[in-house]
Design an enzyme around this catalytic site. Sequence first.
Site, PDB file in Angstrom:
ATOM      1  N   LYS A 164       0.838  -1.192   0.000  1.00 51.77           N
ATOM      2  CA  LYS A 164       0.000   0.000   0.000  1.00 51.77           C
ATOM      3  C   LYS A 164       0.882   1.254   0.000  1.00 51.77           C
ATOM      4  CE  LYS A 164      -4.180  -1.902   0.546  1.00 51.77           C
ATOM      5  NZ  LYS A 164      -5.322  -1.669  -0.351  1.00 51.77           N
ATOM      6  N   ASP A 192      -0.329  -0.692  -4.500  1.00 56.19           N
ATOM      7  CA  ASP A 192      -1.736  -0.281  -4.526  1.00 56.19           C
ATOM      8  C   ASP A 192      -1.795   1.151  -4.023  1.00 56.19           C
ATOM      9  OD1 ASP A 192      -4.426   0.081  -4.435  1.00 56.19           O
ATOM     10  OD2 ASP A 192      -4.853  -1.534  -3.013  1.00 56.19           O
ATOM     11  N   GLU A 218      -2.016  -0.864  -8.646  1.00 58.81           N
ATOM     12  CA  GLU A 218      -3.470  -0.881  -8.571  1.00 58.81           C
ATOM     13  C   GLU A 218      -4.006   0.533  -8.361  1.00 58.81           C
ATOM     14  OE1 GLU A 218      -6.465  -2.853  -5.402  1.00 58.81           O
ATOM     15  OE2 GLU A 218      -5.250  -4.282  -6.551  1.00 58.81           O
ATOM     16  N   ASP A 243      -9.568  -1.932  -9.709  1.00 57.50           N
ATOM     17  CA  ASP A 243     -10.250  -2.410  -8.502  1.00 57.50           C
ATOM     18  C   ASP A 243     -11.438  -1.503  -8.198  1.00 57.50           C
ATOM     19  OD1 ASP A 243     -11.065  -3.304  -6.023  1.00 57.50           O
ATOM     20  OD2 ASP A 243      -9.268  -2.708  -4.958  1.00 57.50           O
ATOM     21  N   LYS A 267     -13.295  -9.007  -6.722  1.00 58.04           N
ATOM     22  CA  LYS A 267     -13.488  -9.247  -5.297  1.00 58.04           C
ATOM     23  C   LYS A 267     -14.854  -9.890  -5.086  1.00 58.04           C
ATOM     24  CE  LYS A 267     -10.203  -5.848  -3.665  1.00 58.04           C
ATOM     25  NZ  LYS A 267      -9.915  -4.635  -2.866  1.00 58.04           N
ATOM     26  N   GLN A 295     -11.234  -8.290   0.687  1.00 58.93           N
ATOM     27  CA  GLN A 295     -11.674  -7.136   1.456  1.00 58.93           C
ATOM     28  C   GLN A 295     -11.319  -7.380   2.919  1.00 58.93           C
ATOM     29  OE1 GLN A 295     -13.283  -4.444  -1.452  1.00 58.93           O
ATOM     30  NE2 GLN A 295     -12.319  -4.351   0.537  1.00 58.93           N
TER      31      GLN A 295
END
Length: 363
Positions: A164, A192, A218, A243, A267, A295
């Site tokens: 992240k 991401d 992402e 996403d 997802k 998630q």
Amino acid sequence: MSTSSPTVDHVETLSFRLPMRGVLRWGKSSALNEVRHVLVRVFLRDGSSGVAEAPPRPTIYGETVASIRAVIEEELAPRIVGTTVAAAAARLDEIPNNHTAKGALDMAIHDALAQSRGMSLAAHLGARRALIPVSYILGIADLDTALAEASAVYAAGVRVFKVKVGRDWAADAVRIAALRTTLGDDAALYADANECFTPEDGASRLAALREAGLRYCEEPLPVEEVHARAALRAAAVLPVIADDSCFTVRDLRRELALETFDILNIKTARTGYTASTAMLDLARAAGKGVMVGSQASAGLGTVRAALFAAKDGVDHPSELSFFLKLREDVLEEPLTLHDGFLALEEAARARVDWARVARELRD
């Protein structure tokens, strides 16, 4: 869902709470320090039943534990009780948004239908891959915390990490370099950005990620910057994962028409199995790569996602290792990794420990 189509009898929900090891931080301000999710059960009139997990994510979908249970009780269950499972997906679509509430209901319906037909959910879905490669989500954290977490997960066999980024670009660069040094060349990293880059800095930051050895990124730009996202992907700086821009099948059709991404992150927690299957088919027909995302699901949500990730056409490692961040889980037997893979056979036989949930974990 065709041929024999039994009727939905009733629906139940149960919320639960699990402690985590540390905090998961992402995006501009989101953080998760415990799991408070909802188990959704669908019962058919022939005695079959199915279960799935709904993860509320207020900063992503606007859902909470209370809203998930309320929309199921007040709107969704009344639409499907008394109907056949073949008609249920269309009835759920009558209510917009409420993604994980509808996703869990859809997966629970498929689970119940598989039981009704005397087959495993894995066989019902067409899951074929015996070993499912997993990735692990590394949240935004201080350097020592990030390296310690990554090293522990690497020791568990994981070799693919989603990092992240986006709150502090300078700190992100330092953390990525340190992760590369610590984990070595056999670990694959990708980023991401959770929409935190801008049209002005997106290309330069993707170039920096590429130079640091990352494989893809992402959602680098805000979803509403549709034309900028298309231009960034066309520049081919680094492959882009979709996403947040693909919450629904309708979203995916738009993104495919505008050519905004290279890899689709499906997802199942938000699109269930019915819409996820449609999205997989659309992505494959367009020549896109596919992964299955998490998630921050507990064990049951991980299992439901893993069965879908074992289908043909899912050609990238999937985010199926969040359970490593949990101190407890709802399953009778804990999930295990085998050199960075989940075994389909083990995932297929996983079951909820209902007695323990009711006794210790009920929220």
